[in-house]
Design a protein around this motif. Structure first.
Motif, PDB file in Angstrom:
ATOM      1  N   GLU A 124       0.815  -1.221   0.000  1.00 50.14           N
ATOM      2  CA  GLU A 124       0.000   0.000   0.000  1.00 50.14           C
ATOM      3  C   GLU A 124       0.848   1.270   0.000  1.00 50.14           C
ATOM      4  OE1 GLU A 124      -2.909   0.038   3.172  1.00 50.14           O
ATOM      5  OE2 GLU A 124      -4.438  -0.278   1.636  1.00 50.14           O
ATOM      6  N   ASN A 125       2.175   1.091  -0.020  1.00 48.50           N
ATOM      7  CA  ASN A 125       3.084   2.247  -0.090  1.00 48.50           C
ATOM      8  C   ASN A 125       3.086   3.059   1.197  1.00 48.50           C
ATOM      9  OD1 ASN A 125       4.937   2.970  -1.993  1.00 48.50           O
ATOM     10  ND2 ASN A 125       3.763   4.678  -2.803  1.00 48.50           N
ATOM     11  N   TRP A 330       1.863  14.074  -6.454  1.00 48.86           N
ATOM     12  CA  TRP A 330       1.592  15.381  -5.860  1.00 48.86           C
ATOM     13  C   TRP A 330       1.815  15.316  -4.350  1.00 48.86           C
ATOM     14  CZ3 TRP A 330      -2.683  19.068  -7.918  1.00 48.86           C
ATOM     15  CH2 TRP A 330      -2.464  19.306  -9.285  1.00 48.86           C
ATOM     16  N   SER A 331       1.548  14.141  -3.741  1.00 47.47           N
ATOM     17  CA  SER A 331       1.854  13.989  -2.305  1.00 47.47           C
ATOM     18  C   SER A 331       2.872  12.858  -2.156  1.00 47.47           C
ATOM     19  CB  SER A 331       0.585  13.771  -1.477  1.00 47.47           C
ATOM     20  OG  SER A 331      -0.072  12.568  -1.810  1.00 47.47           O
ATOM     21  N   ASP A 332       2.445  11.688  -1.723  1.00 43.77           N
ATOM     22  CA  ASP A 332       3.425  10.633  -1.432  1.00 43.77           C
ATOM     23  C   ASP A 332       3.359   9.458  -2.395  1.00 43.77           C
ATOM     24  OD1 ASP A 332       0.925   9.841  -0.552  1.00 43.77           O
ATOM     25  OD2 ASP A 332       1.706   8.667   1.115  1.00 43.77           O
ATOM     26  N   GLY A 333       2.614   9.599  -3.522  1.00 45.11           N
ATOM     27  CA  GLY A 333       2.560   8.530  -4.516  1.00 45.11           C
ATOM     28  C   GLY A 333       3.823   8.469  -5.349  1.00 45.11           C
ATOM     29  N   ASP A 356      -5.044  12.234  -2.730  1.00 48.08           N
ATOM     30  CA  ASP A 356      -3.768  12.699  -2.174  1.00 48.08           C
ATOM     31  C   ASP A 356      -3.972  13.325  -0.796  1.00 48.08           C
ATOM     32  OD1 ASP A 356      -1.559  12.162  -3.935  1.00 48.08           O
ATOM     33  OD2 ASP A 356      -2.539  13.438  -5.408  1.00 48.08           O
ATOM     34  N   HIS A 357      -2.925  13.308   0.016  1.00 46.02           N
ATOM     35  CA  HIS A 357      -2.999  13.830   1.386  1.00 46.02           C
ATOM     36  C   HIS A 357      -3.230  15.343   1.403  1.00 46.02           C
ATOM     37  CE1 HIS A 357      -1.952  10.232   3.638  1.00 46.02           C
ATOM     38  NE2 HIS A 357      -1.012   9.962   2.747  1.00 46.02           N
ATOM     39  N   ASN A 365       4.047  14.920   2.606  1.00 45.86           N
ATOM     40  CA  ASN A 365       4.034  15.987   1.608  1.00 45.86           C
ATOM     41  C   ASN A 365       2.614  16.392   1.249  1.00 45.86           C
ATOM     42  OD1 ASN A 365       5.318  17.826  -0.131  1.00 45.86           O
ATOM     43  ND2 ASN A 365       5.121  16.435  -1.882  1.00 45.86           N
ATOM     44  N   GLY A 366       1.768  16.497   2.277  1.00 48.23           N
ATOM     45  CA  GLY A 366       0.354  16.844   2.062  1.00 48.23           C
ATOM     46  C   GLY A 366       0.180  18.157   1.336  1.00 48.23           C
ATOM     47  N   LEU A 367      -0.882  18.259   0.537  1.00 38.86           N
ATOM     48  CA  LEU A 367      -1.105  19.418  -0.318  1.00 38.86           C
ATOM     49  C   LEU A 367      -1.745  20.587   0.439  1.00 38.86           C
ATOM     50  CD1 LEU A 367      -2.603  17.588  -3.441  1.00 38.86           C
ATOM     51  CD2 LEU A 367      -0.216  18.121  -2.953  1.00 38.86           C
ATOM     52  N   SER A 368      -1.371  21.779   0.050  1.00 42.60           N
ATOM     53  CA  SER A 368      -2.024  22.986   0.594  1.00 42.60           C
ATOM     54  C   SER A 368      -3.362  23.171  -0.119  1.00 42.60           C
ATOM     55  CB  SER A 368      -1.155  24.210   0.351  1.00 42.60           C
ATOM     56  OG  SER A 368      -1.053  24.454  -1.062  1.00 42.60           O
TER      57      SER A 368
END
Length: 370
Positions: A124-125, A330-333, A356-357, A365-368
């Motif tokens: 699941e990464n 864009w986040s942790d993928g 994405d987070h 690395n969650g997105l704003s």
């Protein structure tokens, strides 16, 4: 108890202390003692007790524990830690590349307590979200676990399925013109398959003679009706020797749970298995709907098959129309949204959901909002 066994006790004690976050100075001293004991040329069991304390690398605490081991065959401190440790965590210590600190993080921070859960987390990464676990480490752990499980003799259904066709063809080529069918856990599609079971319409002695001459296949046990083999791929194979009169009975009843088989035998006492040429024919003779092996778990299914109610419609791979939990780069993928979308299209998917987070998951690395 010899020196090697005593060293193993101290090595395990040191590792478990590190996993539980206990005094690091003590754990290091026990690890050093294990190393020193392994190098000794004289058996500790033959030395006077006082002389044990004078050995380099063995202090008072370690010396007392060595005497405890020699006198009782047990180490209370170690036994106490083992009782506090889930079995799955102890098993993780067999996975190459997983030291005490990493195992502690996996258990305490990630809440993972079994090797199976850890493999799932890698797939699941999720592992790479934590400090000390990069993408390469995650991949390496997954590969090591799969290797460990393979050599342990337990296989995921999908792993066995990828090899089952070639194995069946091998047996059909080795024993041409006789009935051969899979049975057991594989036909029931259980998640874990310990052994691949096969029914062959041939005498056990003849089967053993033929297989003993084949390289890469070892016959480990043989009786008048059952043989066990070990394949080069690591899969254990159980072979039932069965004449054609009882062939389909063996295939049908072994492809079910014990509860199902007992209930079926009690309900349909008049079945003449020798007149059946397939599993379907057995159900037809019983006057019920055909019950596939993967539904032969709960005995209640027999009553359902004996009524006008249709059996459950099973989900097929073609029923899956989307993947609804996807992380992009864009986040942790690991991949771009475009690459993921094209991969989903290639698999026949109709849509895909990106999840994405958000910024609260700063560790991923969650997105704003922007």
């Amino acid at each position: 108890m010899d020196n090697a066994q005593i060293a193993d006790y101290f090595s395990l004690l040191a590792k478990l202390m590190d996993i539980h976050g206990e005094n690091s100075f003590k754990s290091k001293s026990y690890a050093s003692a294990a190393f020193a004991i392994e190098k000794l040329t004289l058996p500790l069991a033959d030395l006077p007790q006082q002389q044990i304390f004078s050995i380099k690398g063995i202090g008072e605490s370690t010396g007392k524990k060595i005497i405890e081991l020699l006198q009782t065959g047990n180490l209370v401190a170690l036994s106490d830690l083992i009782k506090q440790t889930p079995e799955g965590i102890l098993e993780m210590m067999n996975i190459k590349g997983l030291g005490p600190k990493k195992i502690a993080s996996i258990w305490k921070e990630m809440g993972i307590e079994t090797v199976g859960e850890l493999l799932y987390a890698c797939k699941e990464n999720r592992l790479k979200l934590y400090k000390g676990f990069g993408e390469k480490t995650q991949q390496s752990i997954a590969e090591t676990i799969e290797y460990y499980l393979n050599n342990k003799g337990s296989f995921l259904y999908a792993q066995v399925h990828s090899k089952a066709g070639a194995i069946l063809n091998f047996f059909k080529n080795t024993f041409p013109d006789v009935a051969i069918e899979f049975t057991g856990a594989y036909t029931r599609q259980l998640e874990i398959v310990e052994e691949l079971e096969i029914v062959i319409d041939q005498k056990a002695a003849y089967i053993q003679d033929k297989l003993s001459a084949i390289a890469g296949l070892e016959v480990t046990y043989a009786s008048n009706h059952v043989l066990f083999c070990q394949s080069a791929a690591g899969i254990k194979i159980k072979i039932y020797s069965c004449d054609i009169l009882h062939f389909w009975q063996q295939v049908f009843l072994n492809s079910a749970s014990a509860a199902f088989s007992d209930a079926f035998n009690q309900k349909f006492t008049a079945i003449k298995y020798q007149n059946c040429s397939s599993q379907l024919a057995i159900c037809q003779q019983a006057g019920i709907q055909y019950i596939p092996p993967f539904l032969r778990e709960d005995a209640a299914i027999i009553s359902l098959a004996d009524s006008a109610t249709a059996l459950p419609v099973l989900i097929q791979p073609t029923d899956i129309k989307s993947i609804i939990h996807c992380h992009s780069d864009w986040s942790d993928g690991s991949h771009t949204i475009e690459k993921m979308a094209k991969a989903a299209i290639a698999k026949g998917m109709e849509y895909m959901v990106i999840s994405d987070h958000s910024k609260s998951a700063f560790y991923a690395n969650g997105l704003s909002e922007e």
